[in-house]
Design a protein around this motif. Sequence first.
Motif, mmCIF file in Angstrom:
data_model
loop_
_atom_site.group_PDB
_atom_site.id
_atom_site.type_symbol
_atom_site.label_atom_id
_atom_site.label_comp_id
_atom_site.label_asym_id
_atom_site.label_seq_id
_atom_site.Cartn_x
_atom_site.Cartn_y
_atom_site.Cartn_z
ATOM 1 N N TYR B 298 19.428 -9.065 -33.744
ATOM 2 C CA TYR B 298 18.795 -9.199 -32.342
ATOM 3 C C TYR B 298 17.700 -10.107 -32.980
ATOM 4 O O TYR B 298 16.952 -10.167 -33.747
ATOM 5 C CB TYR B 298 18.271 -8.159 -32.637
ATOM 6 C CG TYR B 298 19.200 -6.953 -31.651
ATOM 7 C CD1 TYR B 298 19.530 -6.959 -30.952
ATOM 8 C CD2 TYR B 298 20.021 -6.244 -32.844
ATOM 9 C CE1 TYR B 298 20.061 -5.965 -29.520
ATOM 10 C CE2 TYR B 298 20.797 -5.100 -32.281
ATOM 11 C CZ TYR B 298 21.201 -4.886 -30.623
ATOM 12 O OH TYR B 298 21.775 -4.122 -30.327
ATOM 13 N N GLY B 299 18.523 -12.180 -33.339
ATOM 14 C CA GLY B 299 16.992 -12.796 -33.749
ATOM 15 C C GLY B 299 16.681 -12.181 -35.296
ATOM 16 O O GLY B 299 18.465 -12.003 -35.277
ATOM 17 N N ASP B 300 15.534 -12.156 -35.261
ATOM 18 C CA ASP B 300 15.724 -11.958 -37.410
ATOM 19 C C ASP B 300 15.589 -10.700 -37.851
ATOM 20 O O ASP B 300 15.315 -9.844 -38.486
ATOM 21 C CB ASP B 300 14.279 -12.645 -37.664
ATOM 22 C CG ASP B 300 14.635 -14.306 -37.339
ATOM 23 O OD1 ASP B 300 15.539 -14.116 -37.979
ATOM 24 O OD2 ASP B 300 13.920 -14.198 -37.372
ATOM 25 N N ALA B 301 16.190 -9.656 -36.378
ATOM 26 C CA ALA B 301 15.675 -8.117 -36.616
ATOM 27 C C ALA B 301 16.549 -7.241 -37.898
ATOM 28 O O ALA B 301 17.768 -7.473 -38.455
ATOM 29 C CB ALA B 301 16.065 -7.351 -35.638
ATOM 30 N N ILE B 302 15.595 -6.898 -38.846
ATOM 31 C CA ILE B 302 16.556 -6.510 -40.824
ATOM 32 C C ILE B 302 15.768 -4.532 -40.574
ATOM 33 O O ILE B 302 14.888 -4.404 -39.573
ATOM 34 C CB ILE B 302 15.826 -7.148 -41.631
ATOM 35 C CG1 ILE B 302 14.201 -7.561 -41.745
ATOM 36 C CG2 ILE B 302 16.098 -8.249 -41.465
ATOM 37 C CD1 ILE B 302 14.138 -7.625 -42.654
ATOM 38 N N VAL B 303 16.814 -4.353 -40.928
ATOM 39 C CA VAL B 303 15.468 -3.357 -41.853
ATOM 40 C C VAL B 303 14.674 -3.895 -42.991
ATOM 41 O O VAL B 303 14.924 -3.776 -44.030
ATOM 42 C CB VAL B 303 16.856 -1.801 -42.632
ATOM 43 C CG1 VAL B 303 15.830 -0.613 -42.633
ATOM 44 C CG2 VAL B 303 18.190 -1.555 -41.433
ATOM 45 N N ARG B 304 13.514 -3.203 -42.609
ATOM 46 C CA ARG B 304 12.114 -3.689 -43.405
ATOM 47 C C ARG B 304 11.920 -2.691 -43.995
ATOM 48 O O ARG B 304 11.601 -3.103 -45.399
ATOM 49 C CB ARG B 304 11.334 -3.654 -42.685
ATOM 50 C CG ARG B 304 9.759 -4.159 -43.116
ATOM 51 C CD ARG B 304 9.780 -5.772 -43.085
ATOM 52 N NE ARG B 304 9.701 -6.250 -41.676
ATOM 53 C CZ ARG B 304 9.619 -8.003 -42.183
ATOM 54 N NH1 ARG B 304 10.046 -8.460 -43.107
ATOM 55 N NH2 ARG B 304 10.058 -8.419 -40.539
ATOM 56 N N ARG B 305 12.152 -1.560 -44.220
ATOM 57 C CA ARG B 305 11.778 -0.154 -44.677
ATOM 58 C C ARG B 305 12.898 0.597 -45.107
ATOM 59 O O ARG B 305 13.614 1.084 -44.188
ATOM 60 C CB ARG B 305 10.192 0.431 -44.720
ATOM 61 C CG ARG B 305 8.845 -0.858 -44.948
ATOM 62 C CD ARG B 305 8.099 -0.005 -44.858
ATOM 63 N NE ARG B 305 7.615 1.156 -46.124
ATOM 64 C CZ ARG B 305 6.160 1.840 -46.372
ATOM 65 N NH1 ARG B 305 5.694 1.660 -46.400
ATOM 66 N NH2 ARG B 305 6.739 2.260 -47.513
ATOM 67 N N ALA B 306 13.014 1.830 -46.092
ATOM 68 C CA ALA B 306 14.654 1.987 -45.860
ATOM 69 C C ALA B 306 13.500 3.480 -47.183
ATOM 70 O O ALA B 306 13.575 3.763 -47.890
ATOM 71 C CB ALA B 306 15.185 1.730 -47.310
ATOM 72 N N TYR B 307 13.140 4.697 -45.700
ATOM 73 C CA TYR B 307 12.724 5.370 -46.527
ATOM 74 C C TYR B 307 14.344 6.748 -46.936
ATOM 75 O O TYR B 307 15.049 6.101 -46.761
ATOM 76 C CB TYR B 307 12.266 6.551 -45.472
ATOM 77 C CG TYR B 307 10.644 6.020 -44.870
ATOM 78 C CD1 TYR B 307 9.429 6.557 -45.384
ATOM 79 C CD2 TYR B 307 11.192 4.877 -44.134
ATOM 80 C CE1 TYR B 307 9.301 5.149 -45.321
ATOM 81 C CE2 TYR B 307 9.816 4.647 -43.801
ATOM 82 C CZ TYR B 307 9.003 4.628 -44.067
ATOM 83 O OH TYR B 307 7.662 3.609 -43.500
ATOM 84 N N GLN B 308 14.114 7.789 -47.245
ATOM 85 C CA GLN B 308 15.622 8.384 -47.415
ATOM 86 C C GLN B 308 16.777 8.229 -46.209
ATOM 87 O O GLN B 308 17.164 8.065 -46.741
ATOM 88 C CB GLN B 308 15.347 9.644 -48.188
ATOM 89 C CG GLN B 308 16.492 10.833 -48.098
ATOM 90 C CD GLN B 308 16.342 11.716 -49.167
ATOM 91 O OE1 GLN B 308 15.376 11.846 -50.099
ATOM 92 N NE2 GLN B 308 17.456 12.600 -49.726
ATOM 93 N N GLU B 309 16.033 9.181 -45.540
ATOM 94 C CA GLU B 309 17.214 9.240 -44.194
ATOM 95 C C GLU B 309 16.021 8.191 -42.775
ATOM 96 O O GLU B 309 17.956 8.102 -41.861
ATOM 97 C CB GLU B 309 17.813 9.826 -43.937
ATOM 98 C CG GLU B 309 17.944 11.325 -44.598
ATOM 99 C CD GLU B 309 18.941 10.847 -44.893
ATOM 100 O OE1 GLU B 309 20.023 9.843 -44.361
ATOM 101 O OE2 GLU B 309 20.036 11.781 -46.102
ATOM 102 N N HIS B 310 15.487 7.495 -43.305
ATOM 103 C CA HIS B 310 14.889 6.627 -42.208
ATOM 104 C C HIS B 310 14.766 5.375 -42.615
ATOM 105 O O HIS B 310 14.686 4.852 -44.112
ATOM 106 C CB HIS B 310 13.278 7.125 -42.178
ATOM 107 C CG HIS B 310 13.433 8.217 -41.753
ATOM 108 N ND1 HIS B 310 13.312 9.626 -42.794
ATOM 109 C CD2 HIS B 310 13.029 9.273 -39.904
ATOM 110 C CE1 HIS B 310 13.073 10.216 -41.500
ATOM 111 N NE2 HIS B 310 12.653 10.621 -40.422
ATOM 112 N N GLY B 311 15.607 4.442 -41.534
ATOM 113 C CA GLY B 311 15.726 2.808 -41.829
ATOM 114 C C GLY B 311 14.841 2.203 -40.639
ATOM 115 O O GLY B 311 14.251 2.660 -39.770
#
Lengths: 365, 365
Positions: B298-311
């Motif tokens: 999706y274009g440049d979409a990345i996982v910017r932050r990673a919490y324990q169970e949330h991206g």
Amino acid sequence: MTLDDLRTPCLVLDRTILRRNIATMAAALGRHRVPLRPHMKTAKSIDVAKLALEGQSGGITVSTLAEAEYFAAHGVADILYAVGITPQKLDAVARLNAGGTDIAVITDDLDTAMAIAAHPVPPRTLIEIDTGEARGGLAPDDDRLTGIATRLGQHLAGVMTHAGHSYAGRTHDDMRRIAEAERAGVVRAAERLRAGGHTVPIVSMGSSPTALHAGSFKGITEVRAGVYMFGDLFQAEIGTHGIDDIAVTVLASVIGRRPGALLVDAGGLALSKDRSTEAAPKDYGFGLVLDRSGRRSYGDAIVRRAYQEHGLITSDPVHPIELSVGAKLRIAPNHTCMTAAAHDRYHVVDGTEQVVAVWPRINGW
Amino acid sequence: MTLDDLRTPCLVLDRTILRRNIATMAAALGRHRVPLRPHMKTAKSIDVAKLALEGQSGGITVSTLAEAEYFAAHGVADILYAVGITPQKLDAVARLNAGGTDIAVITDDLDTAMAIAAHPVPPRTLIEIDTGEARGGLAPDDDRLTGIATRLGQHLAGVMTHAGHSYAGRTHDDMRRIAEAERAGVVRAAERLRAGGHTVPIVSMGSSPTALHAGSFKGITEVRAGVYMFGDLFQAEIGTHGIDDIAVTVLASVIGRRPGALLVDAGGLALSKDRSTEAAPKDYGFGLVLDRSGRRSYGDAIVRRAYQEHGLITSDPVHPIELSVGAKLRIAPNHTCMTAAAHDRYHVVDGTEQVVAVWPRINGW
């Protein structure tokens, strides 16, 4: 069995420290007469849950369906699954609820609220409120709040929030201010819903730092916290507890030596790649090195680099670590939730090197 | 079963890509007529090992005793345990060798060599050589080399090195230069030992980048590599393979929406906290977001932050991601060894959304 008999790397859990941490949290919340719903996402263990539930009302918080299924199978009847539910996961929740467990879920999404209400067996549902973390949840004054409550109807069980941004606090005053915003925000959401005619029995907040530092829980019906049980270097740095209150460490063996450095068999998999202390006052690399007793550090020795199975320990020249290959030491983790999740069990000690129990964990999803 | 039926987060392994990556490595080494000893530390799966061993001599490399025990139980007879051995772990190795497996170990330590020689059932042992990584191993010209070889005596099986610092290379020329230093260094160590009267049958080198880029394997008897099977964003950035050659992704579900961002149920535990691409030309955060087919970003979409169970996924305004709660997508990992280790199985596909097999992994120690 003693620590000497354990294959490394593995987790060591000091039950004496665990009990003390649990007592500290119980006392802090007891002063405010607010009940605790321990978050089991850190420990993922029924044995730890039993200790955390002593003197509490019996409800727990979980972060995965695997935890919900595990704790339900071990007889925990009141479970809040505190990660945003998806319509696809409702069947698994319904199966547990059909078996006699009472699992409540959370959402902040209108379509999901409709899917919950339309499910053959809708679970009790809390609306997630954002009180500053900017992760999940609606702002207390968000217009969508009442729409979601209306869709949930009788399945609305309350509101909940998590001040995860308390981890950015560094002082008691920071924490107290964040805790007050967390409290005021979720209470405000509850009051708005009540003003709209909704019944809102549960008003839930919590993170370990705000649970311990809050000046008031007025209007709050329960507090959630998890990492306080074990503690870690990051929590010590932000003032949740002392460095001596870290209950979980990784037992490791020296596998190589060079001047000023040691290689150990605890690397990125055994410690996790969490680098949370990078942003804290003191950067512990991938963990603080302790001796086998877990009581004494080697000066400033830390795990400087973490390869998959290798940890590279560097020590200052004033406190060189003189250990042979095969010698054991312990590593206090940056972030205990991440480190513990790499392991399938705890080796429990009571302040000595004697292993008094082995407690399994429920990892995965 | 299709991807739609899977509980998220979970691992998806595209066997079509896996086979292609395995064929690429086999062809690269086949041109040099040097055999491959696949490193199973990434895949930790007998099903993957069987594919990786097609056309090879049958030996594998492992990074933990748990892997050694698992692969031995699945009939792999020739195993190199390529993390520095401790005296305490020799009994576990001896038990496997008594059962008919041939496990070789490595060391760079004189005391450990003495412990090996003194053990009732000493394993074949390779001396670890440092050819520039500065992790484990002795320099090829280190005086201690012959002392260790002498202590090992008839149990000396060879020398081995790992150019892990090839991960710092960024061009084909970088890799080729590092590979040549790796080759020359470990061959030099072997020659020194042979000049001293020792028999050195095995001269082993390898990392995925140097295995693929090396210009010569003169004097090398086997190459070790592992991550090439699955690939990841970091390996794509350093030129080991293309971005379309990443065989393992994490299937995740959307659990929340806000303008310009999505929350998914794959966080730090499901993706790992590995941030290796931070130091690479392109920083992918905690992973690159792909659609459910795994084929389109999706274009440049990345996982910017990673919490324990949330991206927390952020996307650029030109390519906003329009997905509902419950919709599935896939995340390509920074470092596949770390990400895969959070999961206990692979959901195998062959380029479609049909799950054709479920392959277990052997995690832990």
